[in-house]
Design a protein around this motif. Structure first.
Motif, PDB file in Angstrom:
ATOM      1  N   ALA A   1       0.862  -1.180   0.000  1.00 22.51           N
ATOM      2  CA  ALA A   1       0.000   0.000   0.000  1.00 22.51           C
ATOM      3  C   ALA A   1       0.897   1.227   0.000  1.00 22.51           C
ATOM      4  O   ALA A   1       1.635   1.473   0.957  1.00 22.51           O
ATOM      5  N   LEU A   2       0.852   1.982  -1.077  1.00 21.61           N
ATOM      6  CA  LEU A   2       1.748   3.118  -1.215  1.00 21.61           C
ATOM      7  C   LEU A   2       1.283   4.295  -0.361  1.00 21.61           C
ATOM      8  O   LEU A   2       0.091   4.579  -0.278  1.00 21.61           O
ATOM      9  N   THR A   3       2.244   4.952   0.263  1.00 20.77           N
ATOM     10  CA  THR A   3       1.950   6.199   0.969  1.00 20.77           C
ATOM     11  C   THR A   3       2.131   7.330  -0.028  1.00 20.77           C
ATOM     12  O   THR A   3       3.251   7.702  -0.374  1.00 20.77           O
ATOM     13  N   VAL A   4       1.010   7.854  -0.516  1.00 20.75           N
ATOM     14  CA  VAL A   4       1.023   8.884  -1.551  1.00 20.75           C
ATOM     15  C   VAL A   4       0.850  10.244  -0.891  1.00 20.75           C
ATOM     16  O   VAL A   4      -0.148  10.490  -0.209  1.00 20.75           O
ATOM     17  N   GLU A   5       1.826  11.116  -1.082  1.00 21.42           N
ATOM     18  CA  GLU A   5       1.754  12.444  -0.479  1.00 21.42           C
ATOM     19  C   GLU A   5       0.786  13.347  -1.225  1.00 21.42           C
ATOM     20  O   GLU A   5       0.066  14.131  -0.615  1.00 21.42           O
ATOM     21  N   ARG A   6       0.780  13.258  -2.553  1.00 17.26           N
ATOM     22  CA  ARG A   6      -0.185  14.026  -3.339  1.00 17.26           C
ATOM     23  C   ARG A   6      -0.295  13.423  -4.732  1.00 17.26           C
ATOM     24  O   ARG A   6       0.635  12.789  -5.230  1.00 17.26           O
ATOM     25  N   VAL A   7      -1.445  13.646  -5.338  1.00 19.94           N
ATOM     26  CA  VAL A   7      -1.701  13.135  -6.677  1.00 19.94           C
ATOM     27  C   VAL A   7      -2.626  14.113  -7.394  1.00 19.94           C
ATOM     28  O   VAL A   7      -3.568  14.642  -6.801  1.00 19.94           O
ATOM     29  N   HIS A   8      -2.341  14.370  -8.654  1.00 18.86           N
ATOM     30  CA  HIS A   8      -3.188  15.269  -9.437  1.00 18.86           C
ATOM     31  C   HIS A   8      -2.913  15.039 -10.919  1.00 18.86           C
ATOM     32  O   HIS A   8      -1.977  14.329 -11.298  1.00 18.86           O
ATOM     33  N   ARG A   9      -3.739  15.654 -11.747  1.00 22.58           N
ATOM     34  CA  ARG A   9      -3.540  15.591 -13.198  1.00 22.58           C
ATOM     35  C   ARG A   9      -2.878  16.876 -13.672  1.00 22.58           C
ATOM     36  O   ARG A   9      -3.052  17.940 -13.076  1.00 22.58           O
ATOM     37  N   LEU A  10      -2.133  16.769 -14.764  1.00 22.96           N
ATOM     38  CA  LEU A  10      -1.436  17.921 -15.325  1.00 22.96           C
ATOM     39  C   LEU A  10      -2.337  18.657 -16.306  1.00 22.96           C
ATOM     40  O   LEU A  10      -2.986  18.038 -17.148  1.00 22.96           O
ATOM     41  N   GLY A  11      -2.363  19.979 -16.199  1.00 24.33           N
ATOM     42  CA  GLY A  11      -3.134  20.777 -17.141  1.00 24.33           C
ATOM     43  C   GLY A  11      -4.534  21.065 -16.648  1.00 24.33           C
ATOM     44  O   GLY A  11      -4.996  20.521 -15.640  1.00 24.33           O
ATOM     45  N   PRO A  12      -5.244  21.928 -17.382  1.00 27.51           N
ATOM     46  CA  PRO A  12      -6.613  22.308 -16.994  1.00 27.51           C
ATOM     47  C   PRO A  12      -7.598  21.166 -17.193  1.00 27.51           C
ATOM     48  O   PRO A  12      -7.377  20.272 -18.008  1.00 27.51           O
ATOM     49  N   ASP A  13      -8.689  21.220 -16.451  1.00 29.78           N
ATOM     50  CA  ASP A  13      -9.738  20.200 -16.535  1.00 29.78           C
ATOM     51  C   ASP A  13     -10.596  20.478 -17.766  1.00 29.78           C
ATOM     52  O   ASP A  13     -11.402  21.410 -17.785  1.00 29.78           O
ATOM     53  N   LEU A  14     -10.402  19.663 -18.811  1.00 30.91           N
ATOM     54  CA  LEU A  14     -11.138  19.839 -20.059  1.00 30.91           C
ATOM     55  C   LEU A  14     -12.090  18.672 -20.284  1.00 30.91           C
ATOM     56  O   LEU A  14     -11.992  17.633 -19.622  1.00 30.91           O
ATOM     57  N   SER A  15     -12.975  18.842 -21.226  1.00 35.06           N
ATOM     58  CA  SER A  15     -13.906  17.774 -21.575  1.00 35.06           C
ATOM     59  C   SER A  15     -13.139  16.606 -22.184  1.00 35.06           C
ATOM     60  O   SER A  15     -12.242  16.809 -23.014  1.00 35.06           O
ATOM     61  N   PRO A  16     -13.454  15.356 -21.792  1.00 44.21           N
ATOM     62  CA  PRO A  16     -12.752  14.191 -22.354  1.00 44.21           C
ATOM     63  C   PRO A  16     -12.829  14.121 -23.868  1.00 44.21           C
ATOM     64  O   PRO A  16     -11.952  13.542 -24.513  1.00 44.21           O
ATOM     65  N   SER A  17     -13.874  14.724 -24.455  1.00 39.57           N
ATOM     66  CA  SER A  17     -14.026  14.671 -25.910  1.00 39.57           C
ATOM     67  C   SER A  17     -13.031  15.568 -26.632  1.00 39.57           C
ATOM     68  O   SER A  17     -12.867  15.465 -27.848  1.00 39.57           O
ATOM     69  N   LEU A  18     -12.353  16.450 -25.891  1.00 40.45           N
ATOM     70  CA  LEU A  18     -11.431  17.397 -26.519  1.00 40.45           C
ATOM     71  C   LEU A  18     -10.032  16.830 -26.713  1.00 40.45           C
ATOM     72  O   LEU A  18      -9.191  17.467 -27.339  1.00 40.45           O
ATOM     73  N   GLY A  19      -9.766  15.663 -26.171  1.00 34.37           N
ATOM     74  CA  GLY A  19      -8.432  15.096 -26.333  1.00 34.37           C
ATOM     75  C   GLY A  19      -8.212  13.917 -25.411  1.00 34.37           C
ATOM     76  O   GLY A  19      -9.129  13.480 -24.700  1.00 34.37           O
ATOM     77  N   PRO A  20      -6.994  13.370 -25.407  1.00 40.26           N
ATOM     78  CA  PRO A  20      -6.682  12.221 -24.553  1.00 40.26           C
ATOM     79  C   PRO A  20      -6.701  12.612 -23.078  1.00 40.26           C
ATOM     80  O   PRO A  20      -6.610  13.800 -22.743  1.00 40.26           O
ATOM     81  N   PRO A  21      -6.803  11.632 -22.189  1.00 41.38           N
ATOM     82  CA  PRO A  21      -6.799  11.938 -20.746  1.00 41.38           C
ATOM     83  C   PRO A  21      -5.509  12.635 -20.326  1.00 41.38           C
ATOM     84  O   PRO A  21      -4.442  12.373 -20.876  1.00 41.38           O
ATOM     85  N   ARG A  22      -5.647  13.518 -19.374  1.00 42.77           N
ATOM     86  CA  ARG A  22      -4.466  14.205 -18.867  1.00 42.77           C
ATOM     87  C   ARG A  22      -3.584  13.244 -18.076  1.00 42.77           C
ATOM     88  O   ARG A  22      -4.066  12.293 -17.457  1.00 42.77           O
ATOM     89  N   THR A  23      -2.294  13.511 -18.109  1.00 43.44           N
ATOM     90  CA  THR A  23      -1.338  12.686 -17.376  1.00 43.44           C
ATOM     91  C   THR A  23      -1.540  12.853 -15.876  1.00 43.44           C
ATOM     92  O   THR A  23      -1.750  13.961 -15.380  1.00 43.44           O
ATOM     93  N   VAL A  24      -1.468  11.736 -15.160  1.00 42.96           N
ATOM     94  CA  VAL A  24      -1.550  11.750 -13.697  1.00 42.96           C
ATOM     95  C   VAL A  24      -0.132  11.739 -13.144  1.00 42.96           C
ATOM     96  O   VAL A  24       0.707  10.937 -13.563  1.00 42.96           O
ATOM     97  N   ILE A  25       0.139  12.624 -12.212  1.00 43.58           N
ATOM     98  CA  ILE A  25       1.440  12.652 -11.554  1.00 43.58           C
ATOM     99  C   ILE A  25       1.215  12.519 -10.054  1.00 43.58           C
ATOM    100  O   ILE A  25       0.307  13.138  -9.499  1.00 43.58           O
TER     101      ILE A  25
END
Length: 246
Positions: free
Chosen positions: A111-135
């Motif tokens: 079980a990983l201890t994750v300090e923070r997690v989020h996606r890169l870039g603005p929150d756009l509609s999925p129809s506008l492009g591929p999913p944003r990268t998760v870091i």
């Protein structure tokens, strides 16, 4: 009667010659002044060039140090590519902390201890492009090593039918340097030559019973093209890995 006329003309000629000599003397003085000024400017330019070269060297060194510090600050980070945008909030945290180690077959169900997690870039509609990268950033560097080793061993990672990609997190500058080795790495992999792309961007090649290091993809490509053609693929093992920042 000729003598006064000749004297007059000779006098005019003498005056013209004196005027020409005076002008030549003046021009010579001005030329000397110009030469002295040019010499002074050249000396100053030489000093400025030396100063600029010194500052360029210092700037390059500082840029390298800043880039190194940035990559060290990212040493516990990982990136997930192609994870659907529908995975968000607490579910996103659950995916990286619990689902990921289980999907990679870690027997101890790490079980990983994750300090923070989020996606890169603005929150756009999925129809506008591929999913944003998760870091995401892990608390323990050792967890990152185990995850990457398990990912390379599994060679695939799927989430609800979607094939995901897992990468280390590097600065833009270092990522570009590592991408420059992609052509030679592809050639080595096709020839079943054992190699490792080490941190920060150094290629380690096992060929003909010897280990050779290359800091430049151009040098590596030139030198290894002939060697890989002669290398017996049956006695070589393909290996691809990347050492993290230390």
């Amino acid at each position: 009667m000729l003598s006064p006329l000749l004297d007059e003309k000779l006098g005019r000629l003498s005056t013209a010659i004196d005027l020409a000599l005076s002008q030549l003397t003046s021009q010579a003085q001005r030329l000397t002044e110009v030469e002295e000024r040019v010499s002074t400017l050249e000396d100053g330019l030489t000093h400025l060039q030396t100063s600029v070269e010194s500052h360029d060297s210092l700037l390059s060194s500082l840029i390298d140090k800043v880039d190194d510090l940035e990559n060290r600050s990212r040493r516990n980070n990982l990136r997930i590519v192609r994870l659907p945008e529908t995975v968000k909030g607490p579910q996103l945290h659950h995916v990286v902390s619990s689902w990921l180690p289980t999907a990679l077959g870690l027997t101890d169900n790490l079980a990983l201890t994750v300090e923070r997690v989020h996606r890169l870039g603005p929150d756009l509609s999925p129809s506008l492009g591929p999913p944003r990268t998760v870091i995401f950033q892990l608390l323990n560097f050792s967890d990152k090593i185990r995850i990457m080793q398990a990912y390379r061993k599994a060679n695939t990672l799927e989430h609800n039918g979607t094939t995901l990609r897992l990468f280390q997190d590097f600065s833009a500058s270092l990522a570009a340097r590592r991408r420059a080795f992609a052509p030679i790495c592809s050639k080595l992999a096709a020839a079943n030559v054992r190699f490792t792309l080490q941190y920060p961007a150094r290629l380690r090649v096992h060929l003909h019973g010897q280990v050779t290091f290359y800091d430049s993809p151009t040098d590596a490509l030139t030198i290894l093209e002939d060697d890989t053609a002669r290398s017996p693929s049956s006695t070589s093992t393909r290996q691809r890995s990347s050492n993290p920042p230390t």
